[in-house]
Design a protein around this motif. Structure first.
Motif, PDB file in Angstrom:
ATOM      1  N   PRO A 151      28.902  46.915  33.630  1.00  0.00           N
ATOM      2  CA  PRO A 151      29.867  46.283  34.544  1.00  0.00           C
ATOM      3  C   PRO A 151      30.339  47.231  35.647  1.00  0.00           C
ATOM      4  O   PRO A 151      30.680  48.386  35.390  1.00  0.00           O
ATOM      5  CB  PRO A 151      31.030  45.911  33.613  1.00  0.00           C
ATOM      6  N   VAL A 152      30.333  46.739  36.856  1.00  0.00           N
ATOM      7  CA  VAL A 152      30.893  47.431  38.012  1.00  0.00           C
ATOM      8  C   VAL A 152      31.801  46.428  38.724  1.00  0.00           C
ATOM      9  O   VAL A 152      31.357  45.339  39.099  1.00  0.00           O
ATOM     10  CB  VAL A 152      29.800  47.920  38.983  1.00  0.00           C
ATOM     11  N   ARG A 153      33.054  46.788  38.860  1.00  0.00           N
ATOM     12  CA  ARG A 153      34.030  45.868  39.459  1.00  0.00           C
ATOM     13  C   ARG A 153      34.217  46.190  40.942  1.00  0.00           C
ATOM     14  O   ARG A 153      34.287  47.356  41.330  1.00  0.00           O
ATOM     15  CB  ARG A 153      35.374  45.988  38.738  1.00  0.00           C
ATOM     16  N   TYR A 154      34.308  45.116  41.742  1.00  0.00           N
ATOM     17  CA  TYR A 154      34.666  45.304  43.149  1.00  0.00           C
ATOM     18  C   TYR A 154      35.902  44.469  43.456  1.00  0.00           C
ATOM     19  O   TYR A 154      36.003  43.307  43.089  1.00  0.00           O
ATOM     20  CB  TYR A 154      33.503  44.958  44.088  1.00  0.00           C
ATOM     21  N   GLY A 155      36.854  45.106  44.092  1.00  0.00           N
ATOM     22  CA  GLY A 155      38.079  44.421  44.477  1.00  0.00           C
ATOM     23  C   GLY A 155      37.935  43.792  45.853  1.00  0.00           C
ATOM     24  O   GLY A 155      37.156  44.243  46.690  1.00  0.00           O
ATOM     25  N   SER A 156      38.714  42.740  46.063  1.00  0.00           N
ATOM     26  CA  SER A 156      38.758  42.101  47.376  1.00  0.00           C
ATOM     27  C   SER A 156      40.173  41.599  47.631  1.00  0.00           C
ATOM     28  O   SER A 156      41.027  41.617  46.736  1.00  0.00           O
ATOM     29  CB  SER A 156      37.777  40.925  47.452  1.00  0.00           C
ATOM     30  N   VAL A 182      37.015  41.249  41.326  1.00  0.00           N
ATOM     31  CA  VAL A 182      38.419  41.330  40.926  1.00  0.00           C
ATOM     32  C   VAL A 182      39.259  40.985  42.160  1.00  0.00           C
ATOM     33  O   VAL A 182      39.365  41.794  43.083  1.00  0.00           O
ATOM     34  CB  VAL A 182      38.795  42.729  40.402  1.00  0.00           C
ATOM     35  N   PRO A 183      39.844  39.784  42.199  1.00  0.00           N
ATOM     36  CA  PRO A 183      40.628  39.394  43.382  1.00  0.00           C
ATOM     37  C   PRO A 183      42.045  39.955  43.352  1.00  0.00           C
ATOM     38  O   PRO A 183      42.645  40.091  42.283  1.00  0.00           O
ATOM     39  CB  PRO A 183      40.656  37.865  43.284  1.00  0.00           C
ATOM     40  N   TYR A 184      42.561  40.285  44.520  1.00  0.00           N
ATOM     41  CA  TYR A 184      43.934  40.792  44.658  1.00  0.00           C
ATOM     42  C   TYR A 184      44.666  39.959  45.707  1.00  0.00           C
ATOM     43  O   TYR A 184      44.050  39.220  46.475  1.00  0.00           O
ATOM     44  CB  TYR A 184      43.934  42.262  45.082  1.00  0.00           C
ATOM     45  N   GLN A 192      44.952  50.355  46.111  1.00  0.00           N
ATOM     46  CA  GLN A 192      45.760  51.129  45.158  1.00  0.00           C
ATOM     47  C   GLN A 192      45.062  51.225  43.814  1.00  0.00           C
ATOM     48  O   GLN A 192      45.007  52.306  43.203  1.00  0.00           O
ATOM     49  CB  GLN A 192      47.133  50.470  44.993  1.00  0.00           C
ATOM     50  N   ASP A 193      44.496  50.135  43.332  1.00  0.00           N
ATOM     51  CA  ASP A 193      43.783  50.157  42.055  1.00  0.00           C
ATOM     52  C   ASP A 193      42.481  50.944  42.143  1.00  0.00           C
ATOM     53  O   ASP A 193      42.060  51.579  41.162  1.00  0.00           O
ATOM     54  CB  ASP A 193      43.506  48.733  41.581  1.00  0.00           C
ATOM     55  N   LEU A 194      41.828  50.910  43.289  1.00  0.00           N
ATOM     56  CA  LEU A 194      40.622  51.724  43.462  1.00  0.00           C
ATOM     57  C   LEU A 194      40.967  53.196  43.314  1.00  0.00           C
ATOM     58  O   LEU A 194      40.285  53.939  42.586  1.00  0.00           O
ATOM     59  CB  LEU A 194      40.004  51.463  44.835  1.00  0.00           C
ATOM     60  N   ASN A 197      41.535  54.344  39.857  1.00  0.00           N
ATOM     61  CA  ASN A 197      40.364  54.227  38.989  1.00  0.00           C
ATOM     62  C   ASN A 197      40.434  52.995  38.079  1.00  0.00           C
ATOM     63  O   ASN A 197      39.859  52.988  36.992  1.00  0.00           O
ATOM     64  CB  ASN A 197      40.175  55.496  38.153  1.00  0.00           C
ATOM     65  N   GLN A 198      41.125  51.952  38.542  1.00  0.00           N
ATOM     66  CA  GLN A 198      41.173  50.706  37.786  1.00  0.00           C
ATOM     67  C   GLN A 198      39.990  49.803  38.121  1.00  0.00           C
ATOM     68  O   GLN A 198      39.636  48.910  37.354  1.00  0.00           O
ATOM     69  CB  GLN A 198      42.478  49.968  38.085  1.00  0.00           C
ATOM     70  N   ILE A 199      39.397  50.012  39.275  1.00  0.00           N
ATOM     71  CA  ILE A 199      38.166  49.327  39.675  1.00  0.00           C
ATOM     72  C   ILE A 199      37.236  50.385  40.274  1.00  0.00           C
ATOM     73  O   ILE A 199      37.678  51.445  40.707  1.00  0.00           O
ATOM     74  CB  ILE A 199      38.426  48.201  40.704  1.00  0.00           C
ATOM     75  N   GLU A 200      35.950  50.084  40.263  1.00  0.00           N
ATOM     76  CA  GLU A 200      34.974  51.071  40.731  1.00  0.00           C
ATOM     77  C   GLU A 200      34.726  51.019  42.229  1.00  0.00           C
ATOM     78  O   GLU A 200      34.263  52.008  42.818  1.00  0.00           O
ATOM     79  CB  GLU A 200      33.628  50.862  40.010  1.00  0.00           C
ATOM     80  N   SER A 201      34.997  49.878  42.867  1.00  0.00           N
ATOM     81  CA  SER A 201      34.647  49.727  44.272  1.00  0.00           C
ATOM     82  C   SER A 201      35.550  48.702  44.941  1.00  0.00           C
ATOM     83  O   SER A 201      36.329  47.996  44.279  1.00  0.00           O
ATOM     84  CB  SER A 201      33.176  49.312  44.409  1.00  0.00           C
TER      85      SER A 201
END
Length: 325
Positions: A151-156, A182-184, A192-194, A197-201
């Protein structure tokens, strides 16, 4: 006698003079509200606050930026759609609402085209795929290979946003089955989460990330512009890495409620290209890698941009079953 006098005045056009004068005098009545439908610090807010003083100077009237955030930009946009069409409430319209929300929301409280007077295209910003500087992932190829194994998470900035759609396209076209969205509620909490280190990208417009890219806090793996950016010559595009469909930019424009009087619309449409040529403003936009088209589409040409983009991204939303709420 009074009726005859009224008829004579109407025939001469004198009764219409106050209304014509009111339009011609715009914006003498007072300050103009420029609505930014996202919170302070993001792409829309940044561009709005850069544009406002130049608009103030050109119009001879104060232009005040007012943030009305919520529901992925829909709340502020709806506020403008329902405001009086008198030239005193304008909107920095955004593809996030007029294109991406329109493509993914089951229903909207306004029509993205019919309920607005779309005046002019302002600028557009490509999106970048970002990781922390400390990330072991150095390239897009490594990123995809990792997302195929684990799993690799990307925030948006939210479900149905341009970054979400780009991530979905990347996952689909690279067979990276473990690339998870991972939606924000906006870009700031995702960043902030990136960093925590709460998400990878993180996928986001380049505008508000340029400084951290330059100082080495963030590493960009690819950019969605058609060609490499002169300010970042070592940053490859998605297209040159084999993902030609991931070529897009998030545009911002100047819009108003539908029915804006033609003299006001025409004055603003003529004003925007001149403002965008101002060296001081162009320098700031260049610093942020967020630039106008040359020439900027105005009026019907701007509407055409909106309609074509909406059709294209609606097809993407259907392909990947992306439905916002």
């Amino acid at each position: 006698m009074m009726q005859r006098r009224t008829l004579l005045l109407a025939a001469s056009g004198l009764l219409a003079a106050p209304a014509v004068h009111a339009q011609a005098a715009w914006p003498a009545r007072g300050s103009i509200r420029l609505i930014a439908q996202f919170p302070p610090g993001g792409l829309v807010d940044t561009v709005s606050r850069l544009m406002a003083p130049f608009m103030s100077s050109a119009l001879g009237q104060t232009v005040l930026v007012e943030n009305r955030a919520g529901a992925g930009g829909v709340i502020g946009t709806d506020f403008v759609a329902k405001a009086p069409a008198d030239g005193y409430t304008l909107l920095v319209s955004h593809a996030s609402v007029h294109v991406f929300a329109a493509a993914t929301l089951p229903a909207m409280p306004f029509d993205p085209v019919a309920d607005f007077t779309h005046i002019a295209h302002l600028v557009e910003a490509p999106n970048v795929l970002l990781v922390r500087a400390a990330s072991p992932i150095q390239t897009l190829a490594q990123y995809i290979e990792t997302a195929r194994r684990q799993p690799v998470r990307y925030g948006s900035s939210g479900i149905g946003s341009a970054p979400h759609m780009l991530g979905a396209m990347l996952a689909g076209e690279s067979n990276a089955a473990n690339l998870d969205h991972v939606p924000y509620r906006g870009s700031a909490p995702a960043l902030q989460d990136l960093m925590a280190n709460q998400i990878e990208s993180f996928i986001d417009p380049i505008t508000t990330n340029v400084a951290m890219m330059r100082d080495g806090t963030l590493r960009a793996l690819a950019v969605s512009s058609p060609q490499r950016l002169p300010a970042f010559p070592n940053l490859p595009t998605f297209a040159e890495l084999g993902y030609g469909r991931l070529t897009s930019a998030q545009w911002l424009g100047l819009s108003a409620p539908k029915g804006l009087p033609a003299p006001i619309t025409e004055r603003l449409a003529a004003l925007v290209p001149d403002i965008l040529k101002q060296p001081a403003l162009m320098e700031r936009f260049s610093d942020l890698q967020t630039l106008p088209r040359n020439p900027p589409p105005v009026g019907a040409e701007f509407v055409k941009v909106i309609e074509e983009d909406r059709a294209a991204w609606t097809a993407v939303a259907r392909r990947f079953n992306i439905v916002a709420s």
